[in-house]
Design a protein around this motif. Structure first.
Motif, short mmCIF file in Angstrom:
data_model
loop_
_atom_site.label_atom_id
_atom_site.label_comp_id
_atom_site.label_asym_id
_atom_site.label_seq_id
_atom_site.Cartn_x
_atom_site.Cartn_y
_atom_site.Cartn_z
N LEU A 173 -74.65 -2.46 -60.82
CA LEU A 173 -76.08 -2.21 -61.05
C LEU A 173 -76.45 -2.40 -62.52
O LEU A 173 -77.53 -2.90 -62.84
N ALA A 200 -78.07 -0.22 -50.81
CA ALA A 200 -77.63 -0.99 -51.98
C ALA A 200 -76.12 -0.84 -52.16
O ALA A 200 -75.42 -1.82 -52.47
N LYS A 205 -80.18 -13.50 -62.25
CA LYS A 205 -79.07 -12.58 -62.52
C LYS A 205 -77.83 -13.09 -61.79
O LYS A 205 -77.83 -13.22 -60.57
N TYR A 219 -73.46 -3.87 -51.61
CA TYR A 219 -72.53 -4.25 -52.68
C TYR A 219 -71.10 -4.36 -52.14
O TYR A 219 -70.39 -5.34 -52.40
N GLU A 263 -75.22 -6.57 -63.49
CA GLU A 263 -75.77 -7.67 -62.72
C GLU A 263 -77.23 -7.44 -62.37
O GLU A 263 -78.04 -8.37 -62.46
N ARG A 264 -77.57 -6.22 -61.99
CA ARG A 264 -78.94 -5.95 -61.57
C ARG A 264 -79.83 -5.45 -62.71
O ARG A 264 -81.04 -5.35 -62.56
N ASN A 265 -79.20 -5.12 -63.85
CA ASN A 265 -79.96 -4.66 -65.01
C ASN A 265 -80.86 -3.47 -64.70
O ASN A 265 -82.02 -3.42 -65.13
N PHE A 266 -80.34 -2.50 -63.94
CA PHE A 266 -81.13 -1.32 -63.59
C PHE A 266 -81.43 -0.51 -64.85
O PHE A 266 -80.60 -0.43 -65.76
#
Length: 304
Positions: A14, A82, A241, A86, A17-20
């Motif tokens: 997260l 999520a 991403k 993953y 890769e997802r830049n949460f």
């Protein structure tokens, strides 16, 4: 494989890769840790690889009786989906126990891929005048050229590379061994890297057989590979991403686009079920749909 191990990997996923944002990241992790606590307390310590849809459904039902808001309940489901998306994408679980949960409509999950041109842009962004750059170049070429998981890349052993017959022995997920063909181009890159870069550096005795090492002569971590790829993508001007797994998806998609049989792709990826490999046919169908929308004369007339 414990909850804490997979939650830590999920956190890195997260974050890198997802830049949460920190707040969203904390909320998702908090939700999954609650599921972990329930599993350890009420499900006889059932791990993340064995928890079932029925288990999760019962857990959510118990939570719903505590009069949380609908918005909070929707976030629990998003967090759980999520997490198991993953695990499914990273091929840690073959099935996804969250698929049938009622919640936000996420639709068919299709992995991101790169075009061959984008792969070349990333490779061209590497400064190969340095030893570090030569290592990173070889890593990317092996990821893309062999369709490896990041865990397989960082555990790759020199003794498992057969330069004469051109294949790599991969000890994959679930202790399953497979043999991945090695292109002459990739084999030469690996040989050159070993001779010109790796042999010059001081190597920790525990990792003498590991191909890719960090600056301290030890095995690399998953997180470092994530960071290297993220920085290269930014340098190459690619906004989507991407992660190490994106190269594996791209490997499979490009093989399918160029006419490779799905069964051979399944063997090379090390999928135990053809159903896992069939996700790439959906990617191909998406591409065909875009071609029809953009180039079919009827659509051109309609869009006038």
């Amino acid at each position: 494989m414990t909850w804490d191990e997979k939650i830590k990997d999920f956190e890195n996923f997260l974050k890198f890769e997802r830049n949460f944002s920190e707040n969203t990241l904390d909320a998702y992790l908090r939700d999954i840790k609650k599921l972990r606590d329930y599993s350890e307390r009420d499900l006889e310590n059932t791990g993340p690889l064995h928890i079932s849809y029925e288990n999760i459904q019962e857990y959510l039902f118990q939570l719903s009786k505590q009069k949380f808001s609908e918005r909070t309940q929707a976030r629990w489901i998003s967090s759980i989906k999520a997490f198991f998306n993953y695990l499914s994408e990273d091929e840690i679980r073959e099935d996804n126990p969250s698929t049938l949960l009622e919640g936000p409509k996420l639709g068919l999950y299709l992995p991101d891929t790169l075009s061959f041109h984008d792969v070349e842009r990333i490779i061209n962004a590497i400064d190969v005048s340095t030893d570090l750059g030569k290592r990173n170049h070889c890593m990317i070429e092996v990821l893309y050229g062999c369709g490896l998981r990041v865990s397989e890349l960082i555990d790759m052993r020199i003794s498992n590379i057969n330069f004469k017959e051109l294949y790599i022995k991969i000890d994959g997920k679930g202790d399953k061994t497979r043999f991945v063909p090695l292109a002459e181009f990739t084999a030469k890159l690996i040989k050159d890297f070993i001779r010109d870069v790796r042999m010059k550096n001081k190597i920790n005795k525990r990792f003498e057989d590991i191909l890719f090492l960090n600056s301290r002569g030890s095995a690399m971590s998953r997180v470092i590979v994530f960071i290297i790829i993220k920085e290269l993508a930014e340098k190459a001007g690619i906004s989507k991403k991407i992660s190490p797994h994106t190269f594996r998806h791209s490997f499979a998609t490009h093989l399918l686009q160029n006419g490779a049989d799905l069964r051979y792709i399944q063997e090379m990826l090390g999928h135990s079920s053809i159903a896992t490999t069939e996700i790439y046919t959906h990617l191909k169908n998406e591409e065909l749909r875009d071609v029809i929308i953009n180039y079919h004369p009827r659509n051109r007339v309609a869009n006038g």
